[in-house]
Enzyme design. Structure first.
Site, PDB file in Angstrom:
ATOM      1  N   CYS A 119      52.233  40.982 -74.560  1.00  0.00           N
ATOM      2  CA  CYS A 119      52.569  40.342 -73.274  1.00  0.00           C
ATOM      3  C   CYS A 119      53.726  41.040 -72.569  1.00  0.00           C
ATOM      4  O   CYS A 119      53.874  40.921 -71.358  1.00  0.00           O
ATOM      5  CB  CYS A 119      52.897  38.878 -73.513  1.00  0.00           C
ATOM      6  SG  CYS A 119      51.500  38.013 -74.236  1.00  0.00           S
ATOM      7  N   HIS A 161      55.733  36.522 -67.010  1.00  0.00           N
ATOM      8  CA  HIS A 161      54.462  36.679 -67.717  1.00  0.00           C
ATOM      9  C   HIS A 161      53.821  35.300 -67.800  1.00  0.00           C
ATOM     10  O   HIS A 161      54.494  34.311 -68.124  1.00  0.00           O
ATOM     11  CB  HIS A 161      54.722  37.241 -69.120  1.00  0.00           C
ATOM     12  CG  HIS A 161      53.573  36.996 -70.045  1.00  0.00           C
ATOM     13  ND1 HIS A 161      52.298  37.445 -69.762  1.00  0.00           N
ATOM     14  CD2 HIS A 161      53.490  36.325 -71.220  1.00  0.00           C
ATOM     15  CE1 HIS A 161      51.494  37.062 -70.731  1.00  0.00           C
ATOM     16  NE2 HIS A 161      52.187  36.372 -71.629  1.00  0.00           N
ATOM     17  N   ASN A 192      46.204  33.253 -69.820  1.00  0.00           N
ATOM     18  CA  ASN A 192      47.138  34.316 -70.228  1.00  0.00           C
ATOM     19  C   ASN A 192      46.339  35.610 -70.436  1.00  0.00           C
ATOM     20  O   ASN A 192      45.562  35.718 -71.381  1.00  0.00           O
ATOM     21  CB  ASN A 192      47.831  33.868 -71.520  1.00  0.00           C
ATOM     22  CG  ASN A 192      48.782  34.914 -72.087  1.00  0.00           C
ATOM     23  OD1 ASN A 192      48.762  36.070 -71.690  1.00  0.00           O
ATOM     24  ND2 ASN A 192      49.599  34.499 -73.039  1.00  0.00           N
TER      25      ASN A 192
HETATM   26  C1  LIG Z   1      49.613  26.360 -77.967  1.00  0.00           C
HETATM   27  C2  LIG Z   1      50.339  25.175 -77.380  1.00  0.00           C
HETATM   28  C3  LIG Z   1      49.782  24.873 -75.988  1.00  0.00           C
HETATM   29  C4  LIG Z   1      50.071  23.995 -78.266  1.00  0.00           C
HETATM   30  O1  LIG Z   1      50.747  22.867 -77.756  1.00  0.00           O
HETATM   31  P1  LIG Z   1      51.629  21.949 -78.716  1.00  0.00           P
HETATM   32  O2  LIG Z   1      52.158  20.856 -77.901  1.00  0.00           O
HETATM   33  O3  LIG Z   1      52.604  22.861 -79.437  1.00  0.00           O
HETATM   34  O4  LIG Z   1      50.523  21.393 -79.655  1.00  0.00           O
HETATM   35  P2  LIG Z   1      50.397  21.488 -81.240  1.00  0.00           P
HETATM   36  O5  LIG Z   1      50.027  22.872 -81.654  1.00  0.00           O
HETATM   37  O6  LIG Z   1      51.628  20.859 -81.849  1.00  0.00           O
HETATM   38  O7  LIG Z   1      49.181  20.572 -81.461  1.00  0.00           O
HETATM   39  C5  LIG Z   1      49.198  19.194 -81.080  1.00  0.00           C
HETATM   40  C6  LIG Z   1      47.872  18.594 -81.436  1.00  0.00           C
HETATM   41  O8  LIG Z   1      46.883  19.093 -80.515  1.00  0.00           O
HETATM   42  C7  LIG Z   1      45.805  19.660 -81.251  1.00  0.00           C
HETATM   43  N1  LIG Z   1      45.232  20.772 -80.495  1.00  0.00           N
HETATM   44  C8  LIG Z   1      45.524  22.100 -80.589  1.00  0.00           C
HETATM   45  N2  LIG Z   1      44.792  22.787 -79.708  1.00  0.00           N
HETATM   46  C9  LIG Z   1      44.028  21.891 -79.051  1.00  0.00           C
HETATM   47  C10 LIG Z   1      43.073  21.994 -78.033  1.00  0.00           C
HETATM   48  N3  LIG Z   1      42.741  23.180 -77.474  1.00  0.00           N
HETATM   49  N4  LIG Z   1      42.496  20.876 -77.580  1.00  0.00           N
HETATM   50  C11 LIG Z   1      42.807  19.672 -78.101  1.00  0.00           C
HETATM   51  N5  LIG Z   1      43.704  19.515 -79.080  1.00  0.00           N
HETATM   52  C12 LIG Z   1      44.305  20.600 -79.559  1.00  0.00           C
HETATM   53  C13 LIG Z   1      46.403  20.104 -82.555  1.00  0.00           C
HETATM   54  O9  LIG Z   1      45.435  20.202 -83.558  1.00  0.00           O
HETATM   55  C14 LIG Z   1      47.389  18.986 -82.820  1.00  0.00           C
HETATM   56  O10 LIG Z   1      46.697  17.883 -83.336  1.00  0.00           O
HETATM   57  P3  LIG Z   1      47.370  16.967 -84.497  1.00  0.00           P
HETATM   58  O11 LIG Z   1      48.628  16.440 -83.875  1.00  0.00           O
HETATM   59  O12 LIG Z   1      46.318  15.948 -84.754  1.00  0.00           O
HETATM   60  O13 LIG Z   1      47.626  17.910 -85.624  1.00  0.00           O
HETATM   61  C15 LIG Z   1      51.858  25.402 -77.305  1.00  0.00           C
HETATM   62  O14 LIG Z   1      52.403  25.477 -78.591  1.00  0.00           O
HETATM   63  C16 LIG Z   1      52.204  26.650 -76.574  1.00  0.00           C
HETATM   64  O15 LIG Z   1      51.942  26.796 -75.382  1.00  0.00           O
HETATM   65  N6  LIG Z   1      52.860  27.617 -77.247  1.00  0.00           N
HETATM   66  C17 LIG Z   1      53.202  28.871 -76.655  1.00  0.00           C
HETATM   67  C18 LIG Z   1      51.973  29.707 -76.672  1.00  0.00           C
HETATM   68  C19 LIG Z   1      52.098  30.934 -75.849  1.00  0.00           C
HETATM   69  O16 LIG Z   1      52.760  30.943 -74.838  1.00  0.00           O
HETATM   70  N7  LIG Z   1      51.411  31.963 -76.300  1.00  0.00           N
HETATM   71  C20 LIG Z   1      51.369  33.175 -75.628  1.00  0.00           C
HETATM   72  C21 LIG Z   1      52.620  33.910 -75.830  1.00  0.00           C
HETATM   73  S1  LIG Z   1      52.614  35.344 -74.960  1.00  0.00           S
END
Ligand SMILES: CC(C)(COP(=O)(O)OP(=O)(O)OC[C@H]1O[C@@H](n2cnc3c(N)ncnc32)[C@H](O)[C@@H]1OP(=O)(O)O)[C@@H](O)C(=O)NCCC(=O)NCCS
Length: 333
Positions: free
Chosen positions: A114, A259, A289
């Site tokens: 990224c 980004h 992304n």
């Molecule tokens: C990925 C991201 C959106 C996940 O959001 P979060 O609030 O951290 O969510 P979690 O991973 O804690 O998951 C919460 C719940 O949602 C669920 N979940 C994960 N992906 C899901 C989806 N696509 N749809 C529905 N539920 C989902 C998980 O299984 C979890 O369930 P549980 O509580 O029963 O275990 C977030 O962590 C994020 O944006 N991180 C940065 C990622 C990023 O920017 N990446 C690129 C970097 S360049």
């Protein structure tokens, strides 16, 4: 000392629009969850019969050249940022060089995920400052869709990523366009966001695809909350570093182009730097992304919408796999 400035911007995204609804038919997810956590409403996925990383980059290049009023033959070097090259080797730079019909100019690939586009811009800027090249094509392009696990097992990454390409033409200039660039990495977190295979450090017997195909090691693995926590800290640090290096204040930024990792990350940075909505450009809603593609696609769109004007101070900032993070300050002319 020579200076560099961006004289043309272009982008290309594949035609196929993939909505959150469509993904909900493939895995256990839903529109509300995706929008609430990421801000993404849709993304583009390639048509494998038509799109490649190199030909998307070529389309973005032609748009940038047209806006710059330049010809393909004016390009004397290519810096190509991608972590999803069409081949394991050679890199995408040479494929783009061939696609553009350029004979024998140098082409360099950058693999900084990224942050890749800012690393590429920084490299091109340094080449121009030494006087080695005059007109450099800087690309960020990515096909993420074919590496996503489009089942419930992969839903935490499958809903985030998309495909697309952006191009910038950087040229030697009397005007100081690129004011500074700032590059960082911390490899201790390499496995928090990565694709393991085809990894060369595996023993020979294990490196045969049939041995590892069902382990999902060819798919994107991401520790979402770890990435999020580091991203908000590093984005802020690296923007401050750029402002301090140029003795500028945050309210002097005319447009921040972060980004496009996650709308919540962008909004956090916007709040931290007390920037009004019209000073932060986001298009993650439309494209997800696109990794190295995200900043040049956003810059090109912002330019097309008249949001980048002569004299503006543009701040680019990125964070991603590696971890790597980077910023650039540009005075537009
Ligand atoms: C990925 C991201 C959106 C996940 O959001 P979060 O609030 O951290 O969510 P979690 O991973 O804690 O998951 C919460 C719940 O949602 C669920 N979940 C994960 N992906 C899901 C989806 N696509 N749809 C529905 N539920 C989902 C998980 O299984 C979890 O369930 P549980 O509580 O029963 O275990 C977030 O962590 C994020 O944006 N991180 C940065 C990622 C990023 O920017 N990446 C690129 C970097 S360049």
């Amino acid at each position: 000392m020579l200076n560099s400035k961006i004289v043309g911007l272009g982008h290309y995204v594949p035609e196929r629009v993939v909505t959150n609804e469509e993904l909900s038919g493939m895995m256990d997810t839903n529109n509300e969850w995706i929008i609430e956590r990421t801000g993404i409403e849709q993304r583009r996925f390639i048509d494998p019969a038509k799109d490649t990383v190199a030909n998307m980059a070529a389309k973005a290049t032609h748009m940038a050249l047209e806006r710059a009023n330049l010809n393909v033959s004016d390009i004397d070097f290519i810096v190509f940022a991608t972590i999803t090259p069409d081949y394991f080797f050679p890199g995408s730079g040479v494929l783009l060089q061939r696609e553009l019909g350029l004979e024998s100019i140098g082409a360099l690939d950058i693999r900084n995920a990224c942050s890749g586009f800012i690393y590429a811009l920084s490299t091109a800027d340094a080449f121009i400052k030494t006087g080695m090249y005059k007109t450099i094509l800087v690309i960020g392009a990515e096909i993420q869709s074919t590496a996503l696990d489009l089942t419930t097992r992969g839903r935490n990454t499958a809903v985030i990523f998309g495909d697309g390409a952006g191009a910038a033409i950087l040229q030697a200039s009397d005007h100081k366009g690129v004011l500074s660039t700032h590059l960082h990495s911390d490899g201790r977190f390499a496995e928090e966001l990565y694709v393991k295979d085809p990894g060369s450090s595996r023993p020979h017997a294990e490196r045969q695809p049939e041995q590892i195909l069902d382990t999902s090691s060819f798919k994107v693995h991401m520790n979402g909350s770890m990435v999020f926590k580091h991203a908000v800290v590093r984005f802020s640090e690296v923007i401050m570093e750029a402002l301090e290096a140029n003795k500028l204040q945050k309210d002097e930024i005319d447009l921040l182009i972060p980004h496009q990792a996650n709308l919540r990350i962008s909004q956090f940075i916007q709040k931290k730097f007390e920037l009004p909505d019209d000073k932060v450009y986001n298009n993650i809603m439309r494209y997800g992304n696109t990794t190295a593609g995200s900043i040049p696609i956003a810059m090109s769109e912002a330019f097309g919408e008249g949001k980048i004007k002569s004299g503006d101070l543009i701040c680019l900032a990125a964070f991603g796999s590696g971890f790597t993070w980077a910023s650039a300050l540009i005075r537009w002319s």
